[in-house]
Design an enzyme around this catalytic site. Structure first.
Site, short mmCIF file in Angstrom:
data_model
loop_
_atom_site.label_atom_id
_atom_site.label_comp_id
_atom_site.label_asym_id
_atom_site.label_seq_id
_atom_site.Cartn_x
_atom_site.Cartn_y
_atom_site.Cartn_z
N HIS A 12 -15.27 -4.08 -1.21
CA HIS A 12 -15.18 -2.78 -0.57
C HIS A 12 -14.78 -1.72 -1.59
O HIS A 12 -14.11 -2.02 -2.59
CB HIS A 12 -14.22 -2.76 0.62
CG HIS A 12 -12.78 -3.07 0.33
ND1 HIS A 12 -12.34 -4.23 -0.25
CD2 HIS A 12 -11.65 -2.34 0.58
CE1 HIS A 12 -11.02 -4.23 -0.33
NE2 HIS A 12 -10.58 -3.08 0.15
N GLU A 31 -8.67 -6.93 -5.27
CA GLU A 31 -7.67 -7.62 -4.44
C GLU A 31 -7.91 -9.13 -4.40
O GLU A 31 -6.98 -9.90 -4.13
CB GLU A 31 -7.70 -7.07 -3.02
CG GLU A 31 -7.15 -5.65 -2.90
CD GLU A 31 -7.20 -5.13 -1.47
OE1 GLU A 31 -6.64 -4.05 -1.24
OE2 GLU A 31 -7.79 -5.79 -0.59
N HIS A 38 0.84 -1.20 0.00
CA HIS A 38 0.00 0.00 0.00
C HIS A 38 0.87 1.25 0.00
O HIS A 38 0.85 2.05 0.93
CB HIS A 38 -0.93 -0.02 1.21
CG HIS A 38 -1.85 -1.20 1.23
ND1 HIS A 38 -1.45 -2.44 1.69
CD2 HIS A 38 -3.16 -1.34 0.86
CE1 HIS A 38 -2.47 -3.29 1.60
NE2 HIS A 38 -3.52 -2.64 1.10
#
Length: 284
Positions: free
Chosen positions: A193, A240, A59
């Protein structure tokens, strides 16, 4: 020879790590989530591998928009914990397995997959949160870890099919290693999400659970899901989940062996605007 004994799949929501670090496990909001991993911690103690091959996404800590490897394997002896803006998580540094990592890199690259080899990097919540969920809060992690960072942040990202095929190559690499090692492969990230835009906060229970069904019983069908379906149905960060296909592709049944044994399945919403999914599959 080395052998992959099991695969583990879990979300790696950063707020889960913060809740653990701040001792919030028994708070009403967090208790149902952590209860879903109690079995997993016991299972991990009873089925502890020598090495975890852990698939996650960075990230913007080890990598940035200056350099974006599609697949990057860590070959270092150890990995520090990254500072993601509020200090490093108070967890142990991660100990690697350079010999197996170098062997896998050699084998997979010769098997026509272009991996980036990383000899030094820090790891962020994408890797540390799964370790905390399965191993608790020890003074030292009880397993060696080989990180595989996958770009699912900046398009273009790898297809589910490519990830699935990479998992097959990793299984072949592990089994050709000249050493008696028990290896688990973990796929992390997701589930549905979206963190920004008009659909921020999107969670799709039905799609998530259908994905889990496919991953267990028909992984080739899961691998065939196109990118647009992840984005449309699971949100911009739902992509992901292609990382789970790397772990699933490394299981024995994909190479003609017996079907894996489902040891645990868990699903919970929400955890900081994210759906949390978790599976444990064992090779018989």
């Amino acid at each position: 020879m080395a052998r992959i004994t099991a695969s583990v799949y879990t979300s790696h929501v950063p707020a889960i790590g913060a809740a653990l670090d701040l001792g919030k496990q028994e708070e009403a909001y967090w208790q149902p989530l952590f209860a879903g991993y109690e079995y997993s911690k016991r299972w991990m103690e009873e089925n502890r591998p020598d090495v975890v091959f852990l698939v996650y996404n960075d990230h913007a800590t080890a990598f940035s928009l200056d350099m974006i490897p599609t697949f990057a394997i860590g070959t270092a002896a150890s990995y520090g914990i990254a500072d993601e803006g509020w200090g490093p998580r108070p967890v142990p540094q991660v100990e690697g397995h350079p010999e197996l990592a170098a062997h896998i890199a050699h084998s997979v690259i010769q098997d026509d997959f272009d991996l980036t080899i990383v000899n030094r990097m820090e790891v962020d919540h994408g890797l540390s949160v799964p370790l905390s969920l399965l191993c608790g809060q020890p003074q030292a992690w009880p397993v060696k870890v080989i990180p595989l960072a996958v770009n699912v942040v900046h398009y273009p990202v790898p297809s589910g099919r490519r990830c699935f095929e990479l998992g097959k190559a990793i299984r072949r690499a592990v089994e050709s290693f000249d050493g008696d090692l028990k290896v688990q492969i973990w796929g992390t990230g997701g589930m549905s999400h979206q963190l920004q835009g008009a659909r921020a906060g999107l969670i799709n229970r039905e799609w998530d659970n259908a994905f889990l069904d496919k991953l267990i019983a028909d992984p080739a069908a899961a691998a065939a899901i196109p990118h647009i379906d992840y984005v449309r149905e699971a949100g911009s960060e739902g992509i992901e989940l292609v990382m789970w296909l790397i772990a699933r592709g490394a299981m024995d049944d994909v190479a003609g062996g017996p079907a894996p044994v489902l040891k645990h399945r868990f699903y919970h919403v929400p955890a900081s605007n994210t759906a949390v999914g978790h599976l444990i599959l064992e090779n018989p």
